[in-house]
Design a protein around this motif. Sequence first.
Motif, PDB file in Angstrom:
ATOM      1  N   GLY A   1       6.856   0.744   1.100  1.00  0.00           N
ATOM      2  CA  GLY A   1       5.835   1.286   0.203  1.00  0.00           C
ATOM      3  C   GLY A   1       6.429   2.219  -0.832  1.00  0.00           C
ATOM      4  O   GLY A   1       5.717   2.884  -1.571  1.00  0.00           O
ATOM      5  N   ASN A   2       7.763   2.276  -0.909  1.00  0.00           N
ATOM      6  CA  ASN A   2       8.402   3.138  -1.900  1.00  0.00           C
ATOM      7  C   ASN A   2       9.288   2.388  -2.897  1.00  0.00           C
ATOM      8  O   ASN A   2      10.232   2.949  -3.439  1.00  0.00           O
ATOM      9  N   SER A   3       8.967   1.097  -3.135  1.00  0.00           N
ATOM     10  CA  SER A   3       9.668   0.366  -4.191  1.00  0.00           C
ATOM     11  C   SER A   3       8.995   0.683  -5.511  1.00  0.00           C
ATOM     12  O   SER A   3       7.792   0.536  -5.641  1.00  0.00           O
ATOM     13  N   ARG A   4       9.797   1.102  -6.484  1.00  0.00           N
ATOM     14  CA  ARG A   4       9.191   1.423  -7.783  1.00  0.00           C
ATOM     15  C   ARG A   4      10.117   0.938  -8.882  1.00  0.00           C
ATOM     16  O   ARG A   4      11.303   0.697  -8.662  1.00  0.00           O
ATOM     17  N   SER A   5       9.566   0.807 -10.067  1.00  0.00           N
ATOM     18  CA  SER A   5      10.412   0.399 -11.184  1.00  0.00           C
ATOM     19  C   SER A   5       9.884   0.984 -12.476  1.00  0.00           C
ATOM     20  O   SER A   5       8.714   1.349 -12.571  1.00  0.00           O
ATOM     21  N   GLN A   6      10.782   1.089 -13.439  1.00  0.00           N
ATOM     22  CA  GLN A   6      10.359   1.493 -14.784  1.00  0.00           C
ATOM     23  C   GLN A   6      10.088   0.228 -15.569  1.00  0.00           C
ATOM     24  O   GLN A   6      10.976  -0.608 -15.725  1.00  0.00           O
ATOM     25  N   GLY A   7       8.876   0.069 -16.024  1.00  0.00           N
ATOM     26  CA  GLY A   7       8.539  -1.093 -16.844  1.00  0.00           C
ATOM     27  C   GLY A   7       8.863  -2.392 -16.139  1.00  0.00           C
ATOM     28  O   GLY A   7       8.493  -2.607 -14.989  1.00  0.00           O
ATOM     29  N   TYR A   8       9.609  -3.257 -16.832  1.00  0.00           N
ATOM     30  CA  TYR A   8       9.897  -4.586 -16.293  1.00  0.00           C
ATOM     31  C   TYR A   8      11.204  -4.616 -15.500  1.00  0.00           C
ATOM     32  O   TYR A   8      11.710  -5.684 -15.184  1.00  0.00           O
TER      33      TYR A   8
ATOM     34  N   HIS B   1      11.250   3.441   2.279  1.00  0.00           N
ATOM     35  CA  HIS B   1      11.612   2.040   2.393  1.00  0.00           C
ATOM     36  C   HIS B   1      11.043   1.098   1.335  1.00  0.00           C
ATOM     37  O   HIS B   1       9.934   1.282   0.846  1.00  0.00           O
ATOM     38  N   SER B   2      11.819   0.034   1.097  1.00  0.00           N
ATOM     39  CA  SER B   2      11.316  -1.169   0.440  1.00  0.00           C
ATOM     40  C   SER B   2      11.072  -2.176   1.564  1.00  0.00           C
ATOM     41  O   SER B   2      11.385  -1.901   2.728  1.00  0.00           O
ATOM     42  N   ARG B   3      10.557  -3.356   1.241  1.00  0.00           N
ATOM     43  CA  ARG B   3      10.347  -4.370   2.281  1.00  0.00           C
ATOM     44  C   ARG B   3      11.684  -4.823   2.862  1.00  0.00           C
ATOM     45  O   ARG B   3      11.793  -5.097   4.048  1.00  0.00           O
ATOM     46  N   GLU B   4      12.717  -4.870   1.997  1.00  0.00           N
ATOM     47  CA  GLU B   4      14.028  -5.288   2.506  1.00  0.00           C
ATOM     48  C   GLU B   4      14.612  -4.257   3.476  1.00  0.00           C
ATOM     49  O   GLU B   4      15.068  -4.600   4.561  1.00  0.00           O
TER      50      GLU B   4
ATOM     51  N   GLN C   1       0.829  -1.199   0.000  1.00  0.00           N
ATOM     52  CA  GLN C   1       0.000   0.000   0.000  1.00  0.00           C
ATOM     53  C   GLN C   1       0.870   1.257   0.000  1.00  0.00           C
ATOM     54  O   GLN C   1       1.823   1.353   0.769  1.00  0.00           O
ATOM     55  N   SER C   2       0.542   2.215  -0.853  1.00  0.00           N
ATOM     56  CA  SER C   2       1.282   3.475  -0.826  1.00  0.00           C
ATOM     57  C   SER C   2       0.821   4.288   0.385  1.00  0.00           C
ATOM     58  O   SER C   2      -0.326   4.179   0.821  1.00  0.00           O
ATOM     59  N   HIS C   3       1.719   5.085   0.937  1.00  0.00           N
ATOM     60  CA  HIS C   3       1.362   5.893   2.106  1.00  0.00           C
ATOM     61  C   HIS C   3       2.282   7.098   2.209  1.00  0.00           C
ATOM     62  O   HIS C   3       3.390   7.107   1.660  1.00  0.00           O
ATOM     63  N   LYS C   4       1.796   8.100   2.951  1.00  0.00           N
ATOM     64  CA  LYS C   4       2.546   9.341   3.145  1.00  0.00           C
ATOM     65  C   LYS C   4       3.684   9.125   4.149  1.00  0.00           C
ATOM     66  O   LYS C   4       3.487   8.472   5.166  1.00  0.00           O
TER      67      LYS C   4
END
Lengths: 444, 438
Positions: free
Chosen positions: A314-321, A301-304, A284-287
């Motif tokens: 909740g801040n892991s992101r990626s471009q495409g694949y 953070h990421s889960r790791e 879930q995204s959050h402030k």
Amino acid sequence: MRESEFHDVRWIEGESTSILLDNGKIEDINTNYGNGCGVRALCGGSWGYTSSEGVDGIDAAIKAAIELASDVNKHSPREKVTLASYCEPNVDTLPSVKENPRDVPVEEKVELLKDLSNNASCKGISSTSASYSESTLKVHYTNSEGADCEYELTRVGFAISAIASDGAAYQIGRESNFDVCGYEMFRDPEILEKAQSAGKTAVDLLDARQAKGGKGPVILDPELAGVFAHEAVGHASEADLVLEGSSILADRIGEEIASPLVNIIDDPTLHKFGYYPFDAEGMQSHKTDIITDGVLNSYLHSRETAGKLGGVSGNSRSQGYSAPVVRMSNTYVDNGNSNLDEMLEELGDGIYLAGTRGGQVNTGEGIFQFNAEKGYIVENGEIGYLVRDVSLSGNTLEILKNVVLVGNDLKMHSGRCGKSGQAIPVSDGSPHLLISDALVGGVQ
Amino acid sequence: MQNYDIGNKVLEFANKYGADEAEVFISANQLTSASVRRNLIESARNQQSHGLGVRVVKDGAVGFASTNVFNRLEETVKSAIAMAKVRDSDEDWKNLPSNGKYPAVNGIFSKKVNELALEDCISLTKEMIDGVCSFSDIIAPSGSFSRMVSNQLIMNTNGVEVEEKSTAVSGFVDVITTSGLPSTAYDFRISRDLDIDFYGIGKEAANLANSCKNGVSVESGQKDVVFHPFAFSDIMESSFLSSIEADNIQKGRSSLTGKLNTDIAARELTITDNGILDGGIASSISDDEGTPSQSTGIIKDGLLKSYIYDSYTAGKEERSSTGNAVRGSYTSTPSVGTRNVVFDHPASDIISEIKDGVFVTNVIGAHTANPISGDFSVEGRNAFVIKDGQIEKPIKSLMVSGNIFELLRNVKGAGDDVRMVGSIITPSIWVSNMNVIG
């Protein structure tokens, strides 16, 4: 099949159209349809990652990712990774799309770009370039802990640039806006004002003087201050950089690192260009309040990283694949109490820096450099003549301490952020900021 | 389906739906990489990409569409044609390239790189970390190893049919000191072949961070500056290269418009755009629309000799393309871009000739330059004082600013340390009269 502690799959399907108009003529018009998946597997402290385009073989991709993870774990083991616990997100905050851009004829989009170009072409402009983009992305996330969630997001945007030339010199003015919404963005007459402003900036810059470099007080406009919040503070608060030893903010949680007037926030739930309902790990995204009243409150953070440092992921992101990385979303300095007039009066003699031509930061040493689009010399609290080729550089922590007034006019700007070779949509913003002492670079 | 069969199918569909000309660009890449976090390998990755872009010409207008879903070839061709129909006929459009005589290009594909196993990739990555660890109190917060195998096919209705296989391997490492005030550095190598000293990447980066500890400040003023190939290529890429591209010339977006055969640089500086350089990262037998690659002199004896062209911008001037059509990926149309850019200048022991100056290893903020006026202002990193012919103390922080066209005239010399920084090949360059702000 070898064993892994954890694996996840992101399946992505996307469709996009872009149009580029150059001096009123279509230069490029382009559509893409694609799909593919990115798969991660964790074995001990080692990750394996595979991605492939097209529809074939998710099972094979999972198997290959597990093999990669297990090979790394065998040849180069690392301390075991414990992921912060997972919970299924609510996908009920999606922004509305009032007018699906796919239902708007291409011809109308071309007309829109012509309108923008015409509005940017004031006297003195020698060429313009206008671009339009729309995309629809479907993301489906599953993992070995039973997660299964998906969303669909539409993004649209435009960019306009105008070049002014007097035969010898050239200057550029640029404006753009990207958002998570539908074609209704283009029904707002404000976008034509933006195009006019790009033209005006270019023409004004032709006559601007060159700035003198040196140290002194400055006012940053919301756009440049937003770049500072994102580049200098936001990146240093990314927990992967903190853990790897390249952040000046490591071991400073709870410490007063900024003027007590400073509050910096990252909020992916805002319906701005950096919005997402759940991140690339299905969280879930959050402030996140990064800095509260000058005190460093939290990393991103990421889960790791959340598993290792504590905190909420909740801040892991990626471009495409591509493989997920800890990233920002919508990052901003929150409003204070001052208005611009008070700030100019307090500044007295100094420089007002506005707009941005980008910047770069060394998060490990906490050093940054940003080029402003333009600057105004301020004398006795009055905005005076225009200067160009001005940059701001310095030490992140010093600048944060030197914030003496925070405006009440927060404004966000959209853009793309690059990290680990991946570009993702973000927005950043701020109200005006008065800094008591900063290094301004000029040509003289 | 093999790439040739896919290509033929696309051209057939284009014909069926009434395209006057058509081109298909297919690329298949396999990237294997390992990434480093804090001296340890965090992950290994295997990323496959395979897709195609279709360019069609209908009634003098060009349309483009792309996909990675190979059972959607017909829809993709149809959307390319639909896009062309939105446009007016373009009188400047001549033709897609025709089949030409292709040069032989050496050193683009390495069997050894192609056959690297994951275990080899892991041990090369470890060598890089070992290089960093040869210094105490220095770690590698991040780094990466990567190996790419690419296969590219271009076919069009004018008989072009070019297929090429290539390899590349690279290593990158960031380092930081762990005691005292932080000092950082990085190093990077890329090659088509397995000839990189990975241990050396780590060791050189660590050595640089180590020698930048306890930096001093410098006085502002006009100074001699020596730019390391990293710094020089970064500044050139952001503030100079776009001004030799023909589309910028034709659209009045280059300060070099109308400057052919005029004096724009120091006499001994030579700049060449070379698409056929042995082992070059941007070398291949053809450009990204099938025009044979070539070597084009840009600056010679201080004179601007040529701009660079793709087939469209060349057609506008009734001349031939210089083989400079490039694409970011199969999802984009070709546009004018540089290939390998080679900077040549007679080498000497430049440091010994400088009384008072600075040496700048790399810069941050080069991309903020004004690519038309050529004005730039960057933060110099891993910089050192040069005093009486010697490299002395490290500099804590400095800004270097100037104008790229003035810089070209003020080139005074070059080192013998020629280096391939991606597609830019250059030695260290000595420039006088740079504006340094301490």
